[in-house]
Design a protein around this motif. Structure first.
Motif, PDB file in Angstrom:
ATOM      1  N   SER A 135      -0.053   8.743  -0.167  1.00 20.84           N
ATOM      2  CA  SER A 135       0.056   7.492   0.586  1.00 20.84           C
ATOM      3  C   SER A 135      -1.249   6.720   0.494  1.00 20.84           C
ATOM      4  CB  SER A 135       0.404   7.765   2.051  1.00 20.84           C
ATOM      5  OG  SER A 135      -0.610   8.529   2.675  1.00 20.84           O
ATOM      6  N   ASP A 136      -1.146   5.405   0.589  1.00 21.27           N
ATOM      7  CA  ASP A 136      -2.312   4.538   0.592  1.00 21.27           C
ATOM      8  C   ASP A 136      -2.244   3.642   1.823  1.00 21.27           C
ATOM      9  OD1 ASP A 136      -4.612   3.333  -1.267  1.00 21.27           O
ATOM     10  OD2 ASP A 136      -3.570   1.680  -0.271  1.00 21.27           O
ATOM     11  N   ARG A 137      -3.223   3.768   2.714  1.00 24.91           N
ATOM     12  CA  ARG A 137      -3.193   3.007   3.959  1.00 24.91           C
ATOM     13  C   ARG A 137      -3.361   1.513   3.736  1.00 24.91           C
ATOM     14  NH1 ARG A 137      -7.125   5.356   8.405  1.00 24.91           N
ATOM     15  NH2 ARG A 137      -5.983   3.794   9.610  1.00 24.91           N
ATOM     16  N   ARG A 138      -4.115   1.147   2.716  1.00 26.68           N
ATOM     17  CA  ARG A 138      -4.374  -0.271   2.466  1.00 26.68           C
ATOM     18  C   ARG A 138      -3.098  -1.013   2.087  1.00 26.68           C
ATOM     19  NH1 ARG A 138      -5.213  -3.398  -1.874  1.00 26.68           N
ATOM     20  NH2 ARG A 138      -5.009  -1.598  -3.240  1.00 26.68           N
ATOM     21  N   THR A 139      -2.329  -0.418   1.175  1.00 25.52           N
ATOM     22  CA  THR A 139      -1.115  -1.079   0.698  1.00 25.52           C
ATOM     23  C   THR A 139       0.141  -0.612   1.439  1.00 25.52           C
ATOM     24  OG1 THR A 139      -0.768   0.620  -1.006  1.00 25.52           O
ATOM     25  CG2 THR A 139      -2.109  -1.301  -1.606  1.00 25.52           C
ATOM     26  N   ARG A 140      -0.009   0.443   2.263  1.00 24.32           N
ATOM     27  CA  ARG A 140       1.122   1.048   2.978  1.00 24.32           C
ATOM     28  C   ARG A 140       2.194   1.548   2.014  1.00 24.32           C
ATOM     29  NH1 ARG A 140       1.933  -2.999   8.239  1.00 24.32           N
ATOM     30  NH2 ARG A 140      -0.227  -2.810   9.009  1.00 24.32           N
ATOM     31  N   ARG A 141       1.733   1.996   0.868  1.00 21.98           N
ATOM     32  CA  ARG A 141       2.638   2.499  -0.165  1.00 21.98           C
ATOM     33  C   ARG A 141       2.640   4.022  -0.155  1.00 21.98           C
ATOM     34  NH1 ARG A 141       2.192   3.545  -5.993  1.00 21.98           N
ATOM     35  NH2 ARG A 141      -0.074   3.327  -5.789  1.00 21.98           N
ATOM     36  N   ASP A 182      -6.690   1.637  -8.349  1.00 20.28           N
ATOM     37  CA  ASP A 182      -5.744   0.512  -8.352  1.00 20.28           C
ATOM     38  C   ASP A 182      -6.256  -0.486  -9.385  1.00 20.28           C
ATOM     39  OD1 ASP A 182      -4.257  -1.810  -7.928  1.00 20.28           O
ATOM     40  OD2 ASP A 182      -4.155  -1.539  -5.760  1.00 20.28           O
ATOM     41  N   GLU A 202      -5.102  -3.083 -10.869  1.00 20.53           N
ATOM     42  CA  GLU A 202      -4.894  -4.516 -10.684  1.00 20.53           C
ATOM     43  C   GLU A 202      -5.932  -5.133  -9.740  1.00 20.53           C
ATOM     44  OE1 GLU A 202      -0.957  -5.442  -9.523  1.00 20.53           O
ATOM     45  OE2 GLU A 202      -0.032  -4.610 -11.338  1.00 20.53           O
ATOM     46  N   VAL A 203      -6.360  -4.364  -8.739  1.00 26.90           N
ATOM     47  CA  VAL A 203      -7.284  -4.888  -7.731  1.00 26.90           C
ATOM     48  C   VAL A 203      -8.721  -4.469  -8.014  1.00 26.90           C
ATOM     49  CG1 VAL A 203      -7.850  -4.942  -5.270  1.00 26.90           C
ATOM     50  CG2 VAL A 203      -5.455  -4.915  -6.009  1.00 26.90           C
TER      51      VAL A 203
END
Length: 217
Positions: free
Chosen positions: A12-18, A167, A169-170
């Motif tokens: 899980s990634d908290r920043r993207t909520r993915r 990530d 892209e970012v």
């Protein structure tokens, strides 16, 4: 090296909520972070801010960790896991190679959890060196209790470099760091926490541990 059973892990990634799920085949991972003694034996350098043979090596970039893996593989007669392209230094992972490599972040989290489902595999003060008990310095590997699969310092002491790009892209080429370190507060020392670092990044609370793809016998 400890053989890790196959399994499934949800990241899980908290920043993207993915969230995303990864299926894992068996693999091996080192019971301890790479120590200064081993690193110096293989590379002939002392990159760490605080010296001690049983201390985890730190101050090593992602690039440095990749090169170490290949050098150790060659010394032991194993096929190197990484192909480093001349010129731009681009790294490709030969997934069929039996040599040493960095764990993927899915492999890292699966190994860290060792079948547990909470944020940690035990009480934090028993399993990890972090800001609350480290006296703000790294400690010798193996000084805290291991998880159920016999792996020490998966949380705390030094962050571990992983193979993955965080990530693209970012953040471009930034790589994944896992585990928390001796200077981190308790909330950073959890199995799910992701941090990023440029592959050239060198700091005194980032190290690495070794992995190997399981080879059929």
């Amino acid at each position: 090296m400890v053989v890790i059973p196959p399994g499934q892990v949800t990241l899980s990634d908290r920043r993207t909520r993915r969230t995303w799920t990864v299926e894992l085949a068996p693999y091996s991972i080192s019971a301890f972070s790479v120590t200064q003694a081993l690193y110096t034996q293989v590379v002939g350098e002392f990159p760490s801010a605080v010296r001690g043979g049983r201390l985890p090596v730190e101050g090593v970039s992602w690039w440095g960790a990749v090169r170490f893996c290949n050098e150790l593989s060659c010394r032991e007669g194993l096929a190197p896991a990484y192909v480093i392209r001349a010129g731009d230094g681009h790294v490709e992972w030969d997934e069929s190679a039996e040599g040493y490599r960095l764990p993927t972040e899915a492999e890292w989290e699966h190994a860290c959890r060792a079948g547990s489902v909470g944020p940690r595999y035990g009480p934090l003060d028993e399993i990890a060196w972090y800001r609350g008990n480290s006296a703000e310095r790294p400690h010798e590997v193996g000084g805290k209790a291991p998880n159920e699969w016999g792996l020490h310092d998966m949380l705390g002491n030094v962050w571990d470099w992983c193979w993955d790009t965080y990530d693209a892209e970012v953040y471009g080429s930034y790589k994944v760091l896992r585990g928390g370190g001796w200077f981190d507060e308790h909330w950073s020392c959890r199995a799910s926490v992701r941090r990023r670092g440029h592959p050239d990044f060198q700091v005194d609370d980032v190290g690495f541990r070794l992995a190997r793809t399981a080879v059929p016998r």
